[in-house]
Design an enzyme around this catalytic site. Sequence first.
Site, PDB file in Angstrom:
ATOM      1  N   ASP A  23      -1.027  13.782  17.971  1.00  0.00           N
ATOM      2  CA  ASP A  23      -0.586  14.814  17.332  1.00  0.00           C
ATOM      3  C   ASP A  23       0.836  15.605  17.948  1.00  0.00           C
ATOM      4  O   ASP A  23       1.105  15.464  19.188  1.00  0.00           O
ATOM      5  CB  ASP A  23      -1.773  15.932  17.616  1.00  0.00           C
ATOM      6  N   GLY A  24       1.478  16.142  16.988  1.00  0.00           N
ATOM      7  CA  GLY A  24       2.646  16.934  17.457  1.00  0.00           C
ATOM      8  C   GLY A  24       3.945  16.351  16.962  1.00  0.00           C
ATOM      9  O   GLY A  24       5.000  16.653  17.296  1.00  0.00           O
ATOM     10  N   HIS A  40       7.962  11.846  12.787  1.00  0.00           N
ATOM     11  CA  HIS A  40       6.873  10.629  12.631  1.00  0.00           C
ATOM     12  C   HIS A  40       7.764   9.341  12.964  1.00  0.00           C
ATOM     13  O   HIS A  40       6.783   8.275  13.392  1.00  0.00           O
ATOM     14  CB  HIS A  40       6.286  10.751  11.011  1.00  0.00           C
ATOM     15  N   GLU A  70      -8.116  14.094   5.384  1.00  0.00           N
ATOM     16  CA  GLU A  70      -7.448  15.318   5.365  1.00  0.00           C
ATOM     17  C   GLU A  70      -6.059  15.517   5.127  1.00  0.00           C
ATOM     18  O   GLU A  70      -5.534  16.525   4.499  1.00  0.00           O
ATOM     19  CB  GLU A  70      -7.817  16.433   6.499  1.00  0.00           C
ATOM     20  N   TRP A  72      -4.514  13.865   3.277  1.00  0.00           N
ATOM     21  CA  TRP A  72      -4.158  13.772   1.792  1.00  0.00           C
ATOM     22  C   TRP A  72      -3.423  14.984   1.120  1.00  0.00           C
ATOM     23  O   TRP A  72      -2.953  15.218   0.125  1.00  0.00           O
ATOM     24  CB  TRP A  72      -5.230  12.999   1.076  1.00  0.00           C
ATOM     25  N   LEU A 134      -5.337  -7.341  22.695  1.00  0.00           N
ATOM     26  CA  LEU A 134      -5.784  -6.184  22.324  1.00  0.00           C
ATOM     27  C   LEU A 134      -6.332  -6.008  21.040  1.00  0.00           C
ATOM     28  O   LEU A 134      -5.687  -6.781  20.027  1.00  0.00           O
ATOM     29  CB  LEU A 134      -4.489  -5.123  22.713  1.00  0.00           C
ATOM     30  N   ARG A 191      -6.050  13.367  23.224  1.00  0.00           N
ATOM     31  CA  ARG A 191      -5.370  14.099  21.978  1.00  0.00           C
ATOM     32  C   ARG A 191      -3.947  14.539  22.553  1.00  0.00           C
ATOM     33  O   ARG A 191      -4.048  15.316  23.577  1.00  0.00           O
ATOM     34  CB  ARG A 191      -6.160  15.091  21.669  1.00  0.00           C
ATOM     35  N   GLU A 210     -15.265  10.518  27.255  1.00  0.00           N
ATOM     36  CA  GLU A 210     -14.239  11.395  28.088  1.00  0.00           C
ATOM     37  C   GLU A 210     -13.103  11.944  27.165  1.00  0.00           C
ATOM     38  O   GLU A 210     -12.742  10.974  26.465  1.00  0.00           O
ATOM     39  CB  GLU A 210     -13.746  10.946  29.337  1.00  0.00           C
TER      40      GLU A 210
HETATM   41  C1  FPP Z   1       0.408  14.083  13.514  1.00  0.00           C
HETATM   42  O1  FPP Z   1       1.526  14.975  13.845  1.00  0.00           O
HETATM   43  C2  FPP Z   1       0.847  12.947  13.228  1.00  0.00           C
HETATM   44  C3  FPP Z   1       0.408  12.273  12.036  1.00  0.00           C
HETATM   45  C4  FPP Z   1      -0.409  12.896  10.821  1.00  0.00           C
HETATM   46  C5  FPP Z   1       0.686  11.054  11.808  1.00  0.00           C
HETATM   47  C6  FPP Z   1       1.030   9.913  12.859  1.00  0.00           C
HETATM   48  C7  FPP Z   1       1.780   8.856  12.409  1.00  0.00           C
HETATM   49  C8  FPP Z   1       2.720   8.112  13.114  1.00  0.00           C
HETATM   50  C9  FPP Z   1       2.575   8.184  14.662  1.00  0.00           C
HETATM   51  C10 FPP Z   1       3.448   7.325  12.569  1.00  0.00           C
HETATM   52  C11 FPP Z   1       3.340   5.759  12.408  1.00  0.00           C
HETATM   53  C12 FPP Z   1       1.933   5.490  12.724  1.00  0.00           C
HETATM   54  C13 FPP Z   1       1.374   4.221  12.810  1.00  0.00           C
HETATM   55  C14 FPP Z   1      -0.170   3.880  12.722  1.00  0.00           C
HETATM   56  C15 FPP Z   1       2.099   3.075  12.521  1.00  0.00           C
HETATM   57  P1  FPP Z   1       1.604  16.314  13.056  1.00  0.00           P
HETATM   58  O2  FPP Z   1       2.668  15.904  11.819  1.00  0.00           O
HETATM   59  O3  FPP Z   1       0.486  16.853  12.477  1.00  0.00           O
HETATM   60  O4  FPP Z   1       2.407  17.101  13.949  1.00  0.00           O
HETATM   61  P2  FPP Z   1       2.181  18.875  13.846  1.00  0.00           P
HETATM   62  O5  FPP Z   1       0.837  19.273  14.268  1.00  0.00           O
HETATM   63  O6  FPP Z   1       3.167  18.969  15.115  1.00  0.00           O
HETATM   64  O7  FPP Z   1       2.593  19.334  12.503  1.00  0.00           O
END
Ligand code: FPP
Length: 244
Positions: A23-24, A40, A70, A72, A134, A191, A210
């Site tokens: 996240d983030g 991303h 979600e 989507w 892995l 997370r 955990e």
């Molecule tokens: C959350 O950040 C992240 C996602 C919704 C997408 C995760 C995707 C990647 C790490 C890119 C590649 C993935 C793979 C599996 C190859 P956010 O957009 O919700 O961030 P925010 O909360 O700061 O808006």
Amino acid sequence: MKPVSSLRETAPPPPTHVGIIMDGNGRWAQGRGRPRIEGHRRGMETVREVVKGSIEQGIEYLTLYGFSIENWKRPAAEISSLMGLLRLYLRQEIKELDQQGVRMRFIGQRSLLANDIVSLIEEAEEQTKNNTALNLVVALSYGARQEITAAAQSVARQVAAGELDVSTIDESVISEYLETAGMPDPDLVIRTSGEQRISNFLLWQVAYAELVFTDTLWPDFSREDLREAINEFHRRERRYGATG
Ligand code: FPP
């Protein structure tokens, strides 16, 4: 000072299965005045690092929450950019992942994904199916409640067909109907970005995991941060509901 070999002997075993809610990305980009997709893109580089770090640490299963059911609901342009990145990842990285000995698997609702992505996923699973360094499980178009609902439907169908006796349904039977059938439950869920929620991620499977929350935004998360989360895991006392 203890010799290195002896230190190795006393090191606690790593968690077998680590799940990560990445996240983030958006905030990382916005904080730099950049478009969200830039976050991303950097997040994808972090995936590369964390896969290497997981192999180094001896983790057997790494499950990454790549795209939730979600997600989507996000604007079409962002979904399309994310799917573009995913295509890129599946096309460019498979060879290296295969060389690293990574077995790839995907969980989530494939019927919602574009056909070419489903093909890439199937190819990745097929190409890497004998690897053992892995297990990299990517949750895509995934929601735990939907997974559990589908499992309940399958169980009900089996009962209705007279192939399953209600009295034999226990936790292990339910686990077998989940997409993670045969995989160990996560020991540790991380997370990033300061949010402290599970967000419909592996709800059944994380019953005794955990949880480690870190303020680091996913694009800034490093192998060192993974190691630190594992150290935190080792400091916890896992009692599974029993006394200490
Ligand atoms: C959350 O950040 C992240 C996602 C919704 C997408 C995760 C995707 C990647 C790490 C890119 C590649 C993935 C793979 C599996 C190859 P956010 O957009 O919700 O961030 P925010 O909360 O700061 O808006």
